[in-house]
Design a protein around this motif. Structure first.
Motif, PDB file in Angstrom:
ATOM      1  N   THR A 124      15.243  23.527 -16.024  1.00 16.13           N
ATOM      2  CA  THR A 124      14.657  22.992 -17.308  1.00 16.13           C
ATOM      3  C   THR A 124      13.634  24.026 -17.696  1.00 16.13           C
ATOM      4  O   THR A 124      13.105  24.438 -16.758  1.00 16.13           O
ATOM      5  CB  THR A 124      14.095  21.446 -17.218  1.00 16.13           C
ATOM      6  N   THR A 125      13.272  24.160 -19.011  1.00 14.98           N
ATOM      7  CA  THR A 125      12.410  24.886 -19.502  1.00 14.98           C
ATOM      8  C   THR A 125      10.993  23.909 -19.831  1.00 14.98           C
ATOM      9  O   THR A 125      11.190  22.895 -20.278  1.00 14.98           O
ATOM     10  CB  THR A 125      12.752  25.553 -20.738  1.00 14.98           C
ATOM     11  N   ILE A 126       9.882  24.677 -19.344  1.00  9.60           N
ATOM     12  CA  ILE A 126       8.573  23.821 -19.577  1.00  9.60           C
ATOM     13  C   ILE A 126       7.757  24.724 -20.372  1.00  9.60           C
ATOM     14  O   ILE A 126       7.737  26.005 -20.265  1.00  9.60           O
ATOM     15  CB  ILE A 126       8.142  23.336 -18.391  1.00  9.60           C
TER      16      ILE A 126
ATOM     17  N   ASP B  89       6.636  29.789 -21.933  1.00  2.00           N
ATOM     18  CA  ASP B  89       7.650  29.174 -21.618  1.00  2.00           C
ATOM     19  C   ASP B  89       8.276  29.518 -20.045  1.00  2.00           C
ATOM     20  O   ASP B  89       8.041  30.601 -19.872  1.00  2.00           O
ATOM     21  CB  ASP B  89       8.892  29.194 -22.556  1.00  2.00           C
TER      22      ASP B  89
ATOM     23  N   PRO C   6      11.136  28.354 -16.661  1.00  3.79           N
ATOM     24  CA  PRO C   6      11.966  27.716 -16.174  1.00  3.79           C
ATOM     25  C   PRO C   6      11.503  27.031 -14.783  1.00  3.79           C
ATOM     26  O   PRO C   6      10.641  27.322 -14.162  1.00  3.79           O
ATOM     27  CB  PRO C   6      12.947  28.528 -15.462  1.00  3.79           C
ATOM     28  N   GLU C   7      11.812  25.704 -14.560  1.00  5.37           N
ATOM     29  CA  GLU C   7      11.343  24.943 -13.487  1.00  5.37           C
ATOM     30  C   GLU C   7      12.619  24.397 -12.816  1.00  5.37           C
ATOM     31  O   GLU C   7      13.398  23.762 -13.528  1.00  5.37           O
ATOM     32  CB  GLU C   7      10.458  23.699 -14.143  1.00  5.37           C
ATOM     33  N   SER C   8      12.720  24.347 -11.338  1.00  9.36           N
ATOM     34  CA  SER C   8      13.714  23.643 -10.614  1.00  9.36           C
ATOM     35  C   SER C   8      13.388  23.832  -9.326  1.00  9.36           C
ATOM     36  O   SER C   8      12.516  24.827  -8.828  1.00  9.36           O
ATOM     37  CB  SER C   8      14.995  24.730 -10.809  1.00  9.36           C
TER      38      SER C   8
ATOM     39  N   GLU D 251       8.590  23.426 -26.127  1.00 14.51           N
ATOM     40  CA  GLU D 251       8.042  22.312 -26.668  1.00 14.51           C
ATOM     41  C   GLU D 251       6.765  22.105 -26.915  1.00 14.51           C
ATOM     42  O   GLU D 251       6.121  23.002 -26.428  1.00 14.51           O
ATOM     43  CB  GLU D 251       8.106  21.208 -25.421  1.00 14.51           C
TER      44      GLU D 251
END
Length: 193
Positions: A48-50, A144, A146-148, A101
């Motif tokens: 997901t992108t944060i 931004d 990516p988070e995983s 976001e």
């Protein structure tokens, strides 16, 4: 004797056939089923992108001026007034600058604010008058990523953006005169038009 032996062989063959066909048989080999691939990229799925603050965000202040009334020309009247019932409320939203976001970045800001209706603005004969909502904003830098779980948290930065959000409880009003007045909804940053 011969018929008894034949009967035992037939009984054993029948038991073996039944056991092989039974779904409860433990000595059978399961058939292979072709499965469609699961969504995602393996056991972790898609990252997901944060959106996060970029360092301290390098915050700065800016102000939006939004005209919330139609221009009123005094013409031959000695004086005229734009009252609150002649103004309109607008919703002012934060600008993300392209970020994934909205975040407040730890600042006293909101994602959106209502301009509300204004107090009165007056003019004299020959003048044009209008009302502006004055909305201070905070600008701050975000990134931004990516988070995983597969990344062990967050990955490399995907983009740098500037977010601009209205500061909480900081709005006020200002009267515009003459050439400062345009169509209702006109907006400018940092100075009246």
């Amino acid at each position: 004797m011969f018929s008894l032996t034949v009967a035992r062989i037939l009984a054993t063959t029948m038991l073996f056939s039944i056991a092989s066909a039974s779904p409860l048989a433990t000595n059978t080999t399961p058939s292979l089923v072709k499965r469609s691939p699961q969504s995602g990229t393996g056991p972790c799925g898609l990252p997901t992108t944060i959106t996060q603050l970029d360092g301290d965000g390098a915050p700065s202040d800016t102000t939006l001026y939004k005209q919330i009334s139609h221009p009123l020309a005094c013409a031959d009247a000695q004086s005229c007034t734009v009252v609150h019932t002649e103004s309109e409320s607008f919703t002012i939203g934060a600008t993300l600058g392209g970020a994934f976001e909205w975040i407040d970045g730890g600042f006293d800001v909101s994602e959106s604010v209502e301009t509300g209706e204004a107090d009165e603005c007056s003019a004299v004969t020959g003048q044009i008058v209008c009302v502006f909502s004055v909305l201070p904003h905070k600008r701050y830098n975000v990134v931004d990523r990516p988070e995983s779980p597969c990344l062990g948290g967050v990955g490399e930065i995907q983009g740098h953006y500037v977010m601009t959000s209205p500061i909480n409880n900081a709005k006020s009003f200002r009267c515009g005169l003459g050439d400062q007045c345009h169509d209702i909804g006109t907006e400018t940053w940092d100075v009246l038009p």
